[in-house]
Motif scaffolding. Structure first.
Motif, PDB file in Angstrom:
ATOM      1  N   GLY A  16       0.808  -1.215   0.000  1.00 18.50           N
ATOM      2  CA  GLY A  16       0.000   0.000   0.000  1.00 18.50           C
ATOM      3  C   GLY A  16       0.832   1.252   0.000  1.00 18.50           C
ATOM      4  O   GLY A  16       2.012   1.236   0.333  1.00 18.50           O
ATOM      5  N   GLN A  17       0.163   2.337  -0.402  1.00 22.20           N
ATOM      6  CA  GLN A  17       0.844   3.629  -0.431  1.00 22.20           C
ATOM      7  C   GLN A  17       1.070   4.108   1.003  1.00 22.20           C
ATOM      8  O   GLN A  17       0.413   3.644   1.926  1.00 22.20           O
ATOM      9  N   THR A  18       1.978   5.055   1.140  1.00 24.49           N
ATOM     10  CA  THR A  18       2.310   5.520   2.477  1.00 24.49           C
ATOM     11  C   THR A  18       1.076   6.130   3.160  1.00 24.49           C
ATOM     12  O   THR A  18       0.291   6.837   2.514  1.00 24.49           O
ATOM     13  N   GLY A  19       0.880   5.778   4.409  1.00 23.86           N
ATOM     14  CA  GLY A  19      -0.266   6.287   5.163  1.00 23.86           C
ATOM     15  C   GLY A  19      -1.583   5.613   4.842  1.00 23.86           C
ATOM     16  O   GLY A  19      -2.639   6.025   5.325  1.00 23.86           O
ATOM     17  N   ALA A  20      -1.531   4.540   4.047  1.00 17.29           N
ATOM     18  CA  ALA A  20      -2.781   3.870   3.643  1.00 17.29           C
ATOM     19  C   ALA A  20      -3.330   2.971   4.760  1.00 17.29           C
ATOM     20  O   ALA A  20      -4.440   2.458   4.651  1.00 17.29           O
ATOM     21  N   GLY A  21      -2.541   2.764   5.826  1.00 15.55           N
ATOM     22  CA  GLY A  21      -3.029   1.980   6.965  1.00 15.55           C
ATOM     23  C   GLY A  21      -2.465   0.574   7.039  1.00 15.55           C
ATOM     24  O   GLY A  21      -3.020  -0.287   7.727  1.00 15.55           O
ATOM     25  N   LYS A  22      -1.333   0.322   6.397  1.00 18.69           N
ATOM     26  CA  LYS A  22      -0.752  -1.030   6.359  1.00 18.69           C
ATOM     27  C   LYS A  22      -0.378  -1.541   7.751  1.00 18.69           C
ATOM     28  O   LYS A  22      -0.681  -2.679   8.110  1.00 18.69           O
ATOM     29  N   THR A  23       0.287  -0.671   8.522  1.00 18.55           N
ATOM     30  CA  THR A  23       0.751  -1.115   9.840  1.00 18.55           C
ATOM     31  C   THR A  23      -0.423  -1.347  10.784  1.00 18.55           C
ATOM     32  O   THR A  23      -0.457  -2.344  11.511  1.00 18.55           O
ATOM     33  N   ILE A  24      -1.406  -0.453  10.738  1.00 18.97           N
ATOM     34  CA  ILE A  24      -2.593  -0.624  11.591  1.00 18.97           C
ATOM     35  C   ILE A  24      -3.297  -1.941  11.207  1.00 18.97           C
ATOM     36  O   ILE A  24      -3.681  -2.732  12.066  1.00 18.97           O
ATOM     37  N   PHE A  25      -3.429  -2.195   9.913  1.00 17.43           N
ATOM     38  CA  PHE A  25      -4.047  -3.422   9.391  1.00 17.43           C
ATOM     39  C   PHE A  25      -3.312  -4.640   9.947  1.00 17.43           C
ATOM     40  O   PHE A  25      -3.916  -5.582  10.464  1.00 17.43           O
ATOM     41  N   PHE A  36      10.902  -3.188  11.140  1.00 20.41           N
ATOM     42  CA  PHE A  36      12.185  -2.532  10.855  1.00 20.41           C
ATOM     43  C   PHE A  36      11.989  -1.032  10.920  1.00 20.41           C
ATOM     44  O   PHE A  36      12.894  -0.267  10.628  1.00 20.41           O
ATOM     45  N   GLU A  37      10.757  -0.618  11.207  1.00 21.22           N
ATOM     46  CA  GLU A  37      10.415   0.798  11.033  1.00 21.22           C
ATOM     47  C   GLU A  37      10.114   1.521  12.327  1.00 21.22           C
ATOM     48  O   GLU A  37      10.182   2.734  12.377  1.00 21.22           O
ATOM     49  N   GLN A  38       9.725   0.770  13.371  1.00 16.03           N
ATOM     50  CA  GLN A  38       9.243   1.429  14.576  1.00 16.03           C
ATOM     51  C   GLN A  38       9.872   0.844  15.830  1.00 16.03           C
ATOM     52  O   GLN A  38      10.332  -0.301  15.821  1.00 16.03           O
ATOM     53  N   LEU A  46       1.981   3.158  21.172  1.00 13.43           N
ATOM     54  CA  LEU A  46       1.159   4.362  20.962  1.00 13.43           C
ATOM     55  C   LEU A  46       0.157   4.166  19.831  1.00 13.43           C
ATOM     56  O   LEU A  46      -0.994   4.574  19.924  1.00 13.43           O
ATOM     57  N   GLN A  47       0.629   3.511  18.747  1.00 10.99           N
ATOM     58  CA  GLN A  47      -0.228   3.313  17.577  1.00 10.99           C
ATOM     59  C   GLN A  47      -1.430   2.426  17.909  1.00 10.99           C
ATOM     60  O   GLN A  47      -2.515   2.607  17.369  1.00 10.99           O
ATOM     61  N   THR A  48      -1.214   1.445  18.804  1.00 10.92           N
ATOM     62  CA  THR A  48      -2.282   0.500  19.113  1.00 10.92           C
ATOM     63  C   THR A  48      -3.190   0.993  20.249  1.00 10.92           C
ATOM     64  O   THR A  48      -4.379   0.679  20.271  1.00 10.92           O
ATOM     65  N   LYS A  49      -2.607   1.797  21.131  1.00 10.83           N
ATOM     66  CA  LYS A  49      -3.346   2.282  22.303  1.00 10.83           C
ATOM     67  C   LYS A  49      -4.605   3.058  21.895  1.00 10.83           C
ATOM     68  O   LYS A  49      -5.645   2.958  22.537  1.00 10.83           O
ATOM     69  N   GLN A  50      -4.477   3.831  20.800  1.00 13.87           N
ATOM     70  CA  GLN A  50      -5.618   4.662  20.373  1.00 13.87           C
ATOM     71  C   GLN A  50      -6.833   3.824  19.950  1.00 13.87           C
ATOM     72  O   GLN A  50      -7.937   4.340  19.879  1.00 13.87           O
ATOM     73  N   PHE A  51      -6.617   2.538  19.675  1.00 11.63           N
ATOM     74  CA  PHE A  51      -7.747   1.667  19.313  1.00 11.63           C
ATOM     75  C   PHE A  51      -8.179   0.798  20.499  1.00 11.63           C
ATOM     76  O   PHE A  51      -8.971  -0.127  20.343  1.00 11.63           O
ATOM     77  N   GLY A  52      -7.599   1.091  21.662  1.00 14.98           N
ATOM     78  CA  GLY A  52      -7.973   0.363  22.875  1.00 14.98           C
ATOM     79  C   GLY A  52      -7.305  -0.999  22.988  1.00 14.98           C
ATOM     80  O   GLY A  52      -7.740  -1.858  23.765  1.00 14.98           O
ATOM     81  N   LYS A  74     -12.239   2.219   6.166  1.00 14.23           N
ATOM     82  CA  LYS A  74     -12.444   3.312   7.135  1.00 14.23           C
ATOM     83  C   LYS A  74     -11.611   2.994   8.374  1.00 14.23           C
ATOM     84  O   LYS A  74     -11.553   1.831   8.793  1.00 14.23           O
ATOM     85  N   ILE A  75     -10.975   4.003   8.940  1.00 15.16           N
ATOM     86  CA  ILE A  75     -10.327   3.798  10.236  1.00 15.16           C
ATOM     87  C   ILE A  75     -11.249   4.412  11.279  1.00 15.16           C
ATOM     88  O   ILE A  75     -11.535   5.610  11.249  1.00 15.16           O
ATOM     89  N   VAL A  76     -11.779   3.537  12.130  1.00 20.48           N
ATOM     90  CA  VAL A  76     -12.723   3.977  13.158  1.00 20.48           C
ATOM     91  C   VAL A  76     -12.110   3.702  14.528  1.00 20.48           C
ATOM     92  O   VAL A  76     -10.954   3.313  14.631  1.00 20.48           O
TER      93      VAL A  76
END
Ligand SMILES: Nc1ncnc2c1ncn2[C@@H]1O[C@H](COP(=O)(O)OP(=O)(O)OP(=O)(O)O)[C@@H](O)[C@H]1O
Ligand SMILES: [Mg+2]
Length: 253
Positions: free
Chosen positions: A29-38, A59-61, A68-74, A236-238
């Motif tokens: 996916g393109q940058t910011g498309a949500g690959k890591t969250i997925f 290799f990126e984080q 932090l990235q996961t906390k926002q989704f509980g 959608k990112i909810v």
């Protein structure tokens, strides 16, 4: 056929029930498309809803970034790690020979015995392979000019290393998402132009902008041994993570 549920609301229906077990799927996916969250959602939902252990390799984080990235989704990854259900491996290949990293990864996978694996990303791995391994390969070969004439370019060394790591990951027999950067303008589905052919499946994530409005889209480009939907759908990112929306109209395609 045994299938692994993706944990992404609406996606298993498009996949005829889920990803065939032990597939290696390229999530490009393109940058910011949500690959890591997925990828993280695939692992965390796998643990919470299906009791399937997972490993996340990045290799990126740093671990703090992932927290932090996961906390926002509980999602509480620290708790899942403590319970021995999730393992997060942060590699800094600048400090480590890629072969040693591969050996460590193999050991971790054997010992932890996960059902799910996410590799974030093959593009970053490729950059390291190109900058570190080309030099090392040339050193091994004695930095001979004729090796360059044999066609040993940084790109060919990188492609070889990518084929090797993809082959290694496949040999684990774990249902895996390999994240990849989708070039904005290219006829290929990955930056390295080889991983899409090696993968059993390819899922594409797009970031689309029309006028002032931006939205995400998803397409299942290939999934070996199973029927699947071929359309383009909204993502959608909810609050609870990523979910799949309606099929896009012809206008957006
Ligand atoms: N809580 C949220 N609600 C809505 N959108 C969000 C939320 N958190 C992140 N996003 C969106 O998701 C994007 C980042 O997602 P992610 O990190 O998964 O992308 P990526 O495809 O992995 O990007 P990269 O190419 O940088 O690795 C952000 O740019 C933002 O647009
Ligand atoms: Mg990412």
């Amino acid at each position: 056929m045994d299938r692994i549920k993706t944990g992404i609301k609406g996606l298993d229906e498009l996949l005829n029930g889920g990803i065939p077990k032990n597939h290696l799927v390229l999530l490009s996916g393109q940058t910011g498309a949500g690959k890591t969250i997925f990828g993280l959602q695939y692992l965390i939902k796998g643990i919470m809803d299906y009791k399937e252990k997972g490993i996340f390799i990045t290799f990126e984080q740093t671990k703090d970034d992932v927290f932090l990235q996961t906390k926002q989704f509980g999602w509480n990854i620290k708790d899942l790690e403590k319970k021995g259900l999730l393992k997060i491996l942060c590699f800094k290949p600048t400090k480590m020979h890629l072969t040693i990293m591969t050996e460590q990864l193999e050991k971790d996978v054997k010992e932890f015995a996960p059902v799910r694996l996410v590799f974030d990303s093959i593009s970053t791995y490729g950059v390291y392979a190109e900058t570190i391994s080309y030099f090392e390969t040339m050193m091994d070969l004695g930095l001979k000019k004729e090796n360059v004439n044999l066609g040993l370019t940084p790109q060919s060394v990188t492609r070889k290393m990518i084929m090797e790591i993809m082959g290694k990951i496949k040999s684990f027999g774990v249902t895996t998402l390999v994240i990849s950067e989708l070039p904005e303008t290219s006829n290929f589905l990955s930056r390295d132009t080889i991983s899409e052919f090696m993968a059993d499946g390819v899922i594409l994530l797009y970031y689309t902008k029309i006028g002032g409005e931006a939205f995400g889209n998803i397409e299942i480009r290939k999934m070996r041994y199973t029927n699947h939907k071929h359309g383009l759908y909204f993502t959608k990112i909810v609050k609870k993570g990523i979910e799949i929306g309606e099929e896009c109209s012809e206008m957006i395609r």
